[in-house]
Design a protein around this motif. Structure first.
Motif, PDB file in Angstrom:
ATOM      1  N   UNK A   1      -7.293  37.880  13.002  1.00 38.45           N
ATOM      2  CA  UNK A   1      -7.782  38.216  13.502  1.00 38.45           C
ATOM      3  C   UNK A   1      -8.469  39.557  12.672  1.00 38.45           C
ATOM      4  N   UNK A   2      -9.339  40.755  13.076  1.00 39.87           N
ATOM      5  CA  UNK A   2      -8.933  41.906  12.667  1.00 39.87           C
ATOM      6  C   UNK A   2      -8.476  42.470  12.192  1.00 39.87           C
ATOM      7  N   UNK A   3      -8.737  43.813  11.976  1.00 40.36           N
ATOM      8  CA  UNK A   3      -7.993  44.871  11.733  1.00 40.36           C
ATOM      9  C   UNK A   3      -7.403  45.822  12.706  1.00 40.36           C
ATOM     10  N   UNK A   4      -6.092  45.810  13.190  1.00 44.83           N
ATOM     11  CA  UNK A   4      -5.455  46.059  14.341  1.00 44.83           C
ATOM     12  C   UNK A   4      -5.238  47.128  14.355  1.00 44.83           C
ATOM     13  N   UNK A   5      -5.589  48.225  12.970  1.00 41.49           N
ATOM     14  CA  UNK A   5      -5.072  50.200  13.280  1.00 41.49           C
ATOM     15  C   UNK A   5      -4.149  49.553  13.467  1.00 41.49           C
ATOM     16  N   UNK A   6      -3.031  49.108  13.021  1.00 43.80           N
ATOM     17  CA  UNK A   6      -1.685  49.967  13.373  1.00 43.80           C
ATOM     18  C   UNK A   6      -0.545  50.702  12.113  1.00 43.80           C
ATOM     19  N   UNK A   7      -1.847  50.686  10.932  1.00 46.78           N
ATOM     20  CA  UNK A   7      -1.366  51.402   9.672  1.00 46.78           C
ATOM     21  C   UNK A   7      -0.060  51.504   9.215  1.00 46.78           C
ATOM     22  N   UNK A   8       0.127  50.199   9.437  1.00 45.52           N
ATOM     23  CA  UNK A   8       2.469  49.728   8.647  1.00 45.52           C
ATOM     24  C   UNK A   8       1.179  50.278   7.664  1.00 45.52           C
ATOM     25  N   UNK A   9       0.545  48.828   7.472  1.00 44.12           N
ATOM     26  CA  UNK A   9      -0.107  49.038   4.889  1.00 44.12           C
ATOM     27  C   UNK A   9      -0.276  50.337   4.431  1.00 44.12           C
ATOM     28  N   UNK A  10      -0.028  51.144   5.495  1.00 48.65           N
ATOM     29  CA  UNK A  10      -0.263  52.610   5.149  1.00 48.65           C
ATOM     30  C   UNK A  10       0.915  53.732   4.893  1.00 48.65           C
ATOM     31  N   UNK A  11       1.987  53.296   6.457  1.00 44.46           N
ATOM     32  CA  UNK A  11       3.246  53.662   7.026  1.00 44.46           C
ATOM     33  C   UNK A  11       4.865  53.178   6.000  1.00 44.46           C
ATOM     34  N   UNK A  12       4.433  51.747   6.213  1.00 43.80           N
ATOM     35  CA  UNK A  12       5.841  51.382   5.540  1.00 43.80           C
ATOM     36  C   UNK A  12       5.983  50.236   4.463  1.00 43.80           C
ATOM     37  N   UNK A  13       4.117  49.646   4.440  1.00 48.14           N
ATOM     38  CA  UNK A  13       3.966  48.164   3.583  1.00 48.14           C
ATOM     39  C   UNK A  13       3.028  48.568   2.737  1.00 48.14           C
ATOM     40  N   UNK A  14       3.349  47.779   1.870  1.00 48.41           N
ATOM     41  CA  UNK A  14       0.973  48.290   0.441  1.00 48.41           C
ATOM     42  C   UNK A  14       0.239  46.664   0.648  1.00 48.41           C
ATOM     43  N   UNK A  15       1.180  46.335   2.134  1.00 51.11           N
ATOM     44  CA  UNK A  15      -0.340  44.639   2.180  1.00 51.11           C
ATOM     45  C   UNK A  15      -0.479  44.972   3.696  1.00 51.11           C
ATOM     46  N   UNK A  16      -1.128  44.432   4.075  1.00 50.93           N
ATOM     47  CA  UNK A  16      -1.253  44.116   5.730  1.00 50.93           C
ATOM     48  C   UNK A  16      -0.556  43.336   6.263  1.00 50.93           C
ATOM     49  N   UNK A  17       0.058  43.657   7.816  1.00 49.34           N
ATOM     50  CA  UNK A  17       1.294  42.576   8.213  1.00 49.34           C
ATOM     51  C   UNK A  17       0.444  41.407   8.661  1.00 49.34           C
ATOM     52  N   UNK A  18      -0.379  41.659   9.240  1.00 46.52           N
ATOM     53  CA  UNK A  18      -0.582  40.567   9.858  1.00 46.52           C
ATOM     54  C   UNK A  18      -0.937  39.018   9.105  1.00 46.52           C
ATOM     55  N   UNK A  19       0.022  37.960   9.953  1.00 51.31           N
ATOM     56  CA  UNK A  19       0.192  36.765   9.288  1.00 51.31           C
ATOM     57  C   UNK A  19      -0.296  36.454   9.887  1.00 51.31           C
TER      58      UNK A  19
END
Length: 161
Positions: free
Chosen positions: A46-64
């Motif tokens: 999928x494309x980026x979901x704009x959830x911003x978890x990669x910037x607020x909670x993790x240092x990687x994209x959380x989509x698996x």
């Protein structure tokens, strides 16, 4: 030994941009590099979901999904090959959707001089391959549009058109 990641953005496995990328990676393998290839059109992501978890909670994209290994491979590779045909004045949809997910490679609001910095290790090279069925002067805006992103990730960029 150099590590090369090749991200093939053409929907055609043996299309022009893929053949150019393969010529480069075949040569690199001949010189002893290890090569990992990813054919985006054969992957489920999928494309980026704009959830911003990669910037607020993790240092990687959380989509698996299938892009997880591609994004991780970008951290490990010394050289990244990005190839795509030009479709309707831009990169292929497969490539664009991938590029959107690379937002997770950016440290946003870091304490560095700029408000954005790459999370990738320094010293990497990227080869950006564009193929098109048009005159060379057309679609130069594509390079201008994608170069800042690839430079932001810290790549020393070379372009083949």
């Amino acid at each position: 030994m150099e590590k090369v990641i090749s991200i093939l953005g053409s929907p055609r496995k043996n299309g022009t941009s893929a053949r150019i990328a393969d010529a480069f990676t075949d040569t690199a393998e001949g010189f002893g590099a290890s090569v990992e290839k990813f054919y985006l059109n054969g992957m489920t992501y999928r494309g980026c979901q704009g959830c911003e978890v990669c910037h607020t909670q993790k240092d990687r994209c959380v989509l698996a999904d299938d892009l997880t290994d591609v994004l991780e491979g970008m951290y490990e590779a010394d050289i990244a090959v990005f190839s795509t045909p030009v479709y309707y004045g831009d990169t292929s949809g497969q490539f664009k959707q991938f590029i959107d997910r690379t937002w997770s490679l950016v440290e946003y609001g870091s304490q560095s001089e700029s408000s954005m910095a790459s999370r990738l290790p320094k010293g990497k090279t990227a080869l950006f391959i564009l193929s098109q069925g048009d005159i060379a002067q057309r679609h130069q805006d594509i390079v201008a549009r994608y170069k800042p992103f690839l430079n932001l990730y810290g790549y020393d960029l070379e372009v083949i058109r």
